[in-house]
Every structure is written in structure tokens, then in C-alpha cells.
Design an enzyme around this catalytic site. Structure first.
Site, PDB file in Angstrom:
ATOM      1  N   HIS A 168      13.434  12.304  -3.334  1.00 25.07           N
ATOM      2  CA  HIS A 168      13.818  10.911  -3.613  1.00 25.07           C
ATOM      3  C   HIS A 168      15.228  10.854  -4.189  1.00 25.07           C
ATOM      4  O   HIS A 168      16.032  10.005  -3.800  1.00 25.07           O
ATOM      5  CB  HIS A 168      12.833  10.262  -4.584  1.00 25.07           C
ATOM      6  CG  HIS A 168      11.594   9.752  -3.932  1.00 25.07           C
ATOM      7  ND1 HIS A 168      11.103   8.498  -4.164  1.00 25.07           N
ATOM      8  CD2 HIS A 168      10.735  10.328  -3.062  1.00 25.07           C
ATOM      9  CE1 HIS A 168      10.011   8.313  -3.460  1.00 25.07           C
ATOM     10  NE2 HIS A 168       9.758   9.416  -2.790  1.00 25.07           N
ATOM     11  N   ASP A 207      10.590   2.317 -10.470  1.00 23.60           N
ATOM     12  CA  ASP A 207       9.649   2.867  -9.499  1.00 23.60           C
ATOM     13  C   ASP A 207       8.787   3.915 -10.195  1.00 23.60           C
ATOM     14  O   ASP A 207       9.276   4.989 -10.521  1.00 23.60           O
ATOM     15  CB  ASP A 207      10.435   3.482  -8.337  1.00 23.60           C
ATOM     16  CG  ASP A 207       9.598   3.706  -7.090  1.00 23.60           C
ATOM     17  OD1 ASP A 207       8.375   3.477  -7.130  1.00 23.60           O
ATOM     18  OD2 ASP A 207      10.182   4.111  -6.069  1.00 23.60           O
ATOM     19  N   GLY A 209       0.816  -1.209   0.000  1.00 26.05           N
ATOM     20  CA  GLY A 209       0.000   0.000   0.000  1.00 26.05           C
ATOM     21  C   GLY A 209       0.850   1.260   0.000  1.00 26.05           C
ATOM     22  O   GLY A 209       2.086   1.213   0.102  1.00 26.05           O
ATOM     23  N   GLY A 229       6.598   1.455   2.645  1.00 26.21           N
ATOM     24  CA  GLY A 229       8.040   1.250   2.681  1.00 26.21           C
ATOM     25  C   GLY A 229       8.601   0.560   1.451  1.00 26.21           C
ATOM     26  O   GLY A 229       9.752   0.104   1.456  1.00 26.21           O
ATOM     27  N   LYS A 230       7.813   0.486   0.394  1.00 26.75           N
ATOM     28  CA  LYS A 230       8.230  -0.240  -0.812  1.00 26.75           C
ATOM     29  C   LYS A 230       9.498   0.319  -1.435  1.00 26.75           C
ATOM     30  O   LYS A 230      10.435  -0.424  -1.716  1.00 26.75           O
ATOM     31  CB  LYS A 230       7.111  -0.200  -1.870  1.00 26.75           C
ATOM     32  CG  LYS A 230       5.798  -0.783  -1.437  1.00 26.75           C
ATOM     33  CD  LYS A 230       4.724  -0.637  -2.504  1.00 26.75           C
ATOM     34  CE  LYS A 230       4.460   0.780  -2.942  1.00 26.75           C
ATOM     35  NZ  LYS A 230       3.775   1.632  -1.989  1.00 26.75           N
ATOM     36  N   ALA A 269      12.864   6.028 -12.967  1.00 24.91           N
ATOM     37  CA  ALA A 269      11.649   6.701 -12.503  1.00 24.91           C
ATOM     38  C   ALA A 269      10.660   6.781 -13.658  1.00 24.91           C
ATOM     39  O   ALA A 269      10.997   7.290 -14.730  1.00 24.91           O
ATOM     40  CB  ALA A 269      11.989   8.097 -11.995  1.00 24.91           C
ATOM     41  N   THR A 270       9.467   6.276 -13.448  1.00 22.54           N
ATOM     42  CA  THR A 270       8.472   6.219 -14.512  1.00 22.54           C
ATOM     43  C   THR A 270       7.415   7.313 -14.413  1.00 22.54           C
ATOM     44  O   THR A 270       6.557   7.423 -15.281  1.00 22.54           O
ATOM     45  CB  THR A 270       7.759   4.852 -14.505  1.00 22.54           C
ATOM     46  OG1 THR A 270       7.073   4.710 -13.260  1.00 22.54           O
ATOM     47  CG2 THR A 270       8.740   3.716 -14.723  1.00 22.54           C
TER      48      THR A 270
END
Length: 175
Positions: free
Chosen positions: A50, A80, A10, A14-15, A34-35
Site C-alpha cells: 500500500h 484507512d 465490501g 475498491g474503497k 493508517a489505523t
């Protein structure tokens, strides 16, 4: 040797931090793909935070759609995230063409995933379990949630490992 790892969970579970730590445990010079499409100033600030968190040892690539354009042979890469990547196929932002159907977008994403992951590399995909909550009253959101859930299943089926993050705790569910 090719390896696919899927990290799911979710929002704020912490993914990304887990994926980044995993990548650093496998390589001193990982790649971060990064997408996300940067929609507004708040999101741009989040992207900058980030980047600062990751540090100089990372190679940063920003690619909204065509991951297979990038050669990551023998590298460890964090992608990500799958959810935002799917968004870029689902919502057509150009004025000159129609919105794709769910099936058209899903087929294009699967094709791009297959081309990208044909490389001999370690792929760490981050995704969201957006279908774990209540059903949206918005028809567009329901179609996107369905498509993204099907893509999560597709990646999980191809993955060597799947980890679900729960409250910052990794729970291995495959591999």
C-alpha cells in the site's frame, strides 16, 4: 473548511484506491493515516504494498487509536480504515486490564472521532460494510459487527458525503 467524506463497501470493492484518487484530486500532498495494528508478516507485506502504491507525495502516519494527536489543519487526509480503527478500541491487547464493553468502546471511539474531526481539514474515512453478510455464529464477532455498524452510522450522520463502492464503481449515497 471542514469536510467529512465516508467511503464504504465490501472487501476488495475498491474503497482505498478510490479514496486515494479522491484525495489526490483535492491535494497534491495528501496525508494517509493508517489505523491498522500489524498482526503478522502477511499483513506487514500488505502494508508495504500500500505504501509503495501511494508514492512519495503522501505523508504517511501510523496511528492505531488516538487520531486527534495529529494536526492535519488545512490538509486532505485519508483515514484507512474505520473498521481496523474500531478493532483497536474493541480488543484490549494489554495484559493488565479487562476488555471494554461494546458501549465503552463505542463511546471512546465517538469521542476520539469528534476530537479529531474538530480540525479544519478534509477527512476521507474508509470503512467496511461487514454487517452486509450473514450473521456470525461467534458472539464476539457479532458484538464487534454491531459496534462497527453503529460507528459507521455515526460517521455517516456527520459526513457531508457518503460513497458506497460496488465492484470498483463509486455510488454516491449522500451529499
Amino acid at each position: 473548511m471542514r469536510k467529512i467524506i465516508l467511503i464504504t463497501g465490501g472487501q476488495r470493492s475498491g474503497k482505498s484506491v478510490y479514496a486515494e484518487k479522491l484525495a489526490l484530486s483535492l491535494s497534491s500532498t495528501p496525508v494517509y493515516i493508517a489505523t491498522a495494528h500489524v498482526w503478522d508478516d502477511e499483513f506487514a507485506k500488505r502494508v508495504e504494498r500500500h505504501k509503495e502504491r501511494r508514492g512519495a507525495q503522501w505523508t504517511n502516519i501510523e496511528e492505531e487509536k488516538y487520531l486527534s494527536r495529529h494536526n492535519i489543519l488545512n490538509k486532505v487526509a485519508v483515514i484507512d480504515c474505520l473498521t481496523l480503527w474500531c478493532t483497536n478500541f474493541f480488543f484490549n491487547r494489554s495484559d493488565d486490564s479487562r476488555q471494554p464493553t461494546v458501549d465503552e468502546a463505542l463511546d471512546e471511539i465517538k469521542n476520539e472521532f469528534d476530537k479529531f474531526t474538530a480540525q479544519d481539514a478534509t477527512f476521507i474515512f474508509v470503512t467496511n460494510e461487514i454487517g452486509s453478510g450473514e450473521v456470525s455464529s461467534n458472539a464476539v464477532q457479532r458484538r464487534f459487527t454491531d459496534m462497527q455498524g453503529w460507528m459507521n452510522q455515526y460517521v455517516a450522520a456527520h459526513a457531508d458525503e457518503v460513497v458506497m463502492m460496488v465492484c470498483g464503481i463509486p455510488v454516491k449515497i449522500k451529499g
